[in-house]
Design a protein around this motif. Sequence first.
Motif, PDB file in Angstrom:
ATOM      1  N   LYS A 123     -11.256   7.222 -49.159  1.00  0.00           N
ATOM      2  CA  LYS A 123     -11.036   6.100 -48.242  1.00  0.00           C
ATOM      3  C   LYS A 123     -12.301   5.244 -48.253  1.00  0.00           C
ATOM      4  N   THR A 191     -15.097  -0.945 -49.882  1.00  0.00           N
ATOM      5  CA  THR A 191     -13.635  -0.881 -49.949  1.00  0.00           C
ATOM      6  C   THR A 191     -13.126  -0.735 -51.381  1.00  0.00           C
ATOM      7  N   PRO A 195      -7.992   2.485 -47.450  1.00  0.00           N
ATOM      8  CA  PRO A 195      -7.296   3.528 -46.694  1.00  0.00           C
ATOM      9  C   PRO A 195      -5.953   3.856 -47.354  1.00  0.00           C
ATOM     10  N   ARG A 198      -2.163   5.037 -42.663  1.00  0.00           N
ATOM     11  CA  ARG A 198      -2.542   4.444 -41.382  1.00  0.00           C
ATOM     12  C   ARG A 198      -3.624   5.259 -40.692  1.00  0.00           C
ATOM     13  N   GLU A 201      -7.124   4.158 -41.786  1.00  0.00           N
ATOM     14  CA  GLU A 201      -7.615   2.799 -41.550  1.00  0.00           C
ATOM     15  C   GLU A 201      -8.895   2.832 -40.708  1.00  0.00           C
ATOM     16  N   TYR A 203     -11.489   1.649 -37.947  1.00  0.00           N
ATOM     17  CA  TYR A 203     -11.699   0.991 -36.662  1.00  0.00           C
ATOM     18  C   TYR A 203     -13.150   1.276 -36.273  1.00  0.00           C
ATOM     19  N   TYR A 212     -11.836  -3.910 -38.346  1.00  0.00           N
ATOM     20  CA  TYR A 212     -10.641  -3.155 -38.747  1.00  0.00           C
ATOM     21  C   TYR A 212     -10.401  -3.403 -40.230  1.00  0.00           C
ATOM     22  N   SER A 214      -7.566  -2.536 -43.227  1.00  0.00           N
ATOM     23  CA  SER A 214      -6.172  -2.104 -43.320  1.00  0.00           C
ATOM     24  C   SER A 214      -5.881  -1.315 -44.591  1.00  0.00           C
ATOM     25  N   VAL A 215      -4.697  -0.745 -44.628  1.00  0.00           N
ATOM     26  CA  VAL A 215      -4.140  -0.212 -45.867  1.00  0.00           C
ATOM     27  C   VAL A 215      -3.794  -1.385 -46.785  1.00  0.00           C
ATOM     28  N   GLU A 228      -0.121  -4.256 -36.535  1.00  0.00           N
ATOM     29  CA  GLU A 228      -1.519  -3.857 -36.365  1.00  0.00           C
ATOM     30  C   GLU A 228      -2.464  -4.949 -36.852  1.00  0.00           C
ATOM     31  N   PHE A 284      -5.379  -6.589 -48.980  1.00  0.00           N
ATOM     32  CA  PHE A 284      -5.677  -5.852 -47.765  1.00  0.00           C
ATOM     33  C   PHE A 284      -6.371  -6.796 -46.799  1.00  0.00           C
TER      34      PHE A 284
END
Length: 320
Positions: A123, A191, A195, A198, A201, A203, A212, A214-215, A228, A284
């Motif tokens: 991740k 990145t 992720p 979920r 992800e 935070y 944040y 995201s996927v 989200e 993303f």
Amino acid sequence: MNYIILDLEWNQSHSDDIESIVKEIPFEIIDIGAIKLNQDRYMLDEFNQLVKPQVYTKMHYITSKIIHLHMRDLMKGNPFPQVMKEFFNWCGENYIFCTWGPSDLVEMQRNMRYYFMTPLCDKPLRYLDVQKLFSIAYEDHKSRRTLESAIDFLKLPKDIPFHRAFSDAYYTAKILSVLPEGVLSNYSYDTFILPQSRNDEIYATFENYHKYISVEFSDRRDALNDREVMSTRCYLCEGTRNLKRKIRWFSANGRHYYSVSHCQIHGFMKSKIRIKKTPEQGIFVVKTAKFIDESTYREICEKMDKAKEQSKLRTRYREF
């Protein structure tokens, strides 16, 4: 926890012919330098090895000029997988990578993927971008100095030449060792690996903003229809309901989207979405949120009005 301060040098195709570039590895790592600091930021050890090229066996003239390395030097090194095995054994356990800027970790992971090595993480990878930390500590949080300029600013001694992997890791470690303790909580996230679910992800709440990550989504529409992604919850209240929006999501350029919501306790909260592409042609989202004063809120209102006017003009132009 130890700090592994990493710096890399890489070569690329010596030709401008696009067919000579291996797209899976456009930059081949040729020099790895690192410094290990303990949790009190005192130096424990150092690592420095050349890498024998396997992809680009001619040196790009700019690379050679900047780092003063020649192909005959590199041929004395070991292949990348062997060097990386030694490097990770040297790193040990319970450490965090630290770099000057975000590019080194990307290229290291790209080279590792090319050689089918085990990924660093499954991740987004948390690390310290010392260049960013310097700006947070001494400047405006946004500007990015060169490494040598930062050394000059701090009046630290320049006792070895710049622009080699080990020397730049050495100077980055010097800067990290004198930064105020408080800025070290400002982690960055690489990145290269997104992720995968979920639950993975990101935070992350920092001193004055929230992030944040995201996927992956198949396209922009899919992302912008996601609850989200579009949510505007107060990250300080940690509530589950969206705040009342004073400015609905809008974009002036199709890449960045903005909104402003209002929390009865903490005031105006600006949210910003950045759409980023993946190598697999997906996208993303990186969303940030921070609290702003009323004058900044009015500035965003003006930006929204300009964006609406430009949209109307583009629509009229297409009609003609």
